[in-house]
Write an enzyme that holds these catalytic residues in place. Sequence first.
Site, PDB file in Angstrom:
ATOM      1  N   ASP A  23      -1.092  -5.918   0.135  1.00 44.70           N
ATOM      2  CA  ASP A  23      -1.485  -5.549   0.907  1.00 44.70           C
ATOM      3  C   ASP A  23      -3.000  -5.165   0.822  1.00 44.70           C
ATOM      4  OD1 ASP A  23       0.620  -4.883   3.058  1.00 44.70           O
ATOM      5  OD2 ASP A  23       1.169  -3.023   2.022  1.00 44.70           O
TER       6      ASP A  23
ATOM      7  N   ASP B 227       0.728  -1.311  -0.098  1.00 50.43           N
ATOM      8  CA  ASP B 227      -0.056   0.045  -0.097  1.00 50.43           C
ATOM      9  C   ASP B 227       0.807   1.384  -0.082  1.00 50.43           C
ATOM     10  OD1 ASP B 227       0.883  -0.185   2.429  1.00 50.43           O
ATOM     11  OD2 ASP B 227      -1.008  -0.208   3.404  1.00 50.43           O
ATOM     12  N   SER B 228       2.026   0.991  -0.068  1.00 50.33           N
ATOM     13  CA  SER B 228       3.137   2.139  -0.203  1.00 50.33           C
ATOM     14  C   SER B 228       2.889   2.769  -1.494  1.00 50.33           C
ATOM     15  CB  SER B 228       4.509   1.740  -0.017  1.00 50.33           C
ATOM     16  OG  SER B 228       4.868   0.597  -0.598  1.00 50.33           O
TER      17      SER B 228
ATOM     18  N   GLU C 174       8.595  -4.308  11.186  1.00 53.67           N
ATOM     19  CA  GLU C 174       9.174  -2.731  10.624  1.00 53.67           C
ATOM     20  C   GLU C 174       9.578  -2.108  11.591  1.00 53.67           C
ATOM     21  OE1 GLU C 174       7.786   0.720   7.768  1.00 53.67           O
ATOM     22  OE2 GLU C 174       6.445  -1.014   7.970  1.00 53.67           O
TER      23      GLU C 174
ATOM     24  N   GLU D 221      -1.826  -5.744   8.757  1.00 51.66           N
ATOM     25  CA  GLU D 221      -1.022  -4.994   9.745  1.00 51.66           C
ATOM     26  C   GLU D 221      -1.763  -5.223  11.376  1.00 51.66           C
ATOM     27  OE1 GLU D 221      -0.187  -0.938   9.119  1.00 51.66           O
ATOM     28  OE2 GLU D 221       0.790  -1.346   6.960  1.00 51.66           O
TER      29      GLU D 221
ATOM     30  N   LYS E  28      -1.521  -9.342   2.972  1.00 55.39           N
ATOM     31  CA  LYS E  28      -0.638  -9.005   4.156  1.00 55.39           C
ATOM     32  C   LYS E  28      -1.681  -7.952   4.797  1.00 55.39           C
ATOM     33  CE  LYS E  28       2.879  -6.214   4.099  1.00 55.39           C
ATOM     34  NZ  LYS E  28       2.417  -5.077   5.005  1.00 55.39           N
TER      35      LYS E  28
END
Length: 273
Positions: free
Chosen positions: A92, A53-54, A191, A124, A122
């Site tokens: 993501d 999602d970067s 991270e 978070e 993925k």
Amino acid sequence: MSIHQSSNIKRITTHILQEMKMRGEKISMLTAYDFSMAGIIDAAGIDIILVGDSASNVMAGHETTLPITLDQMIYHATSVVRGVRRAFVVVDIPFGSYQGNSSEALRSAIRIMKESGAHAVKVEGGAEIKESVSRILSAGVPVMGHLGLTPQSIYKFGTYTVRAREEAEAKKLLEDAKLLEECGCFAIVLEKIPASLAKKVAESVDIPVIGIGAGPDVDGQVLVVHDMLGITQEFKPRFLRQYADLQGIMTKAVEDYIQDVKNRDFPKESESY
């Protein structure tokens, strides 16, 4: 001939990634968001490609990862999958598409898998998203976890500083890593946490642990490809090693092109029909 050049290419799978951890072979992972970049990275022999999602930052110019939508992530993922022959592609699930609602989490994961052809998703977080993780896994969708600095929660943290320096947060992170493993996640990204804690996590779980700003004693490393290649120059944290200066190379190429056009040096007769 190397494996990624052979016509008999062996696709990376969760099973292969697990075997790599067991024999101590480091796992390489980079982001990609489009067909051309994915093809280059894949042909070079990368193990995992993350459609991160970067993309919200490096492709769309947003300040955070929060604005990118599920439809946009599927678009990027579909483009990447078309360019990949060997690497394992992880996508993501974007902010707001899985937190707090396990049914929505499952729908989001299934859409990504069906519409993009990716191999895993993925998410978070730890205990707070346990239900969503379990629901996605119940459908047979591989899930990669992400702990430590979780960019989707940046407004909660209020800073991009190193996470889990304090004992309480470090304890929770280790517990969350074990919980994600117990739920069935095939790997975890850590991270921006202390290297000593990352080492402890990697030694405490049997699944691969991929670090970004988490020191050398994990099972693999991931970077954002635009940062690693020097396409973006503004973001230079301690953990980033810049392997090229593509911004400089590209700028010079464009300047040369402009000059040739202005000077009537392009196109030449040999470049015309």
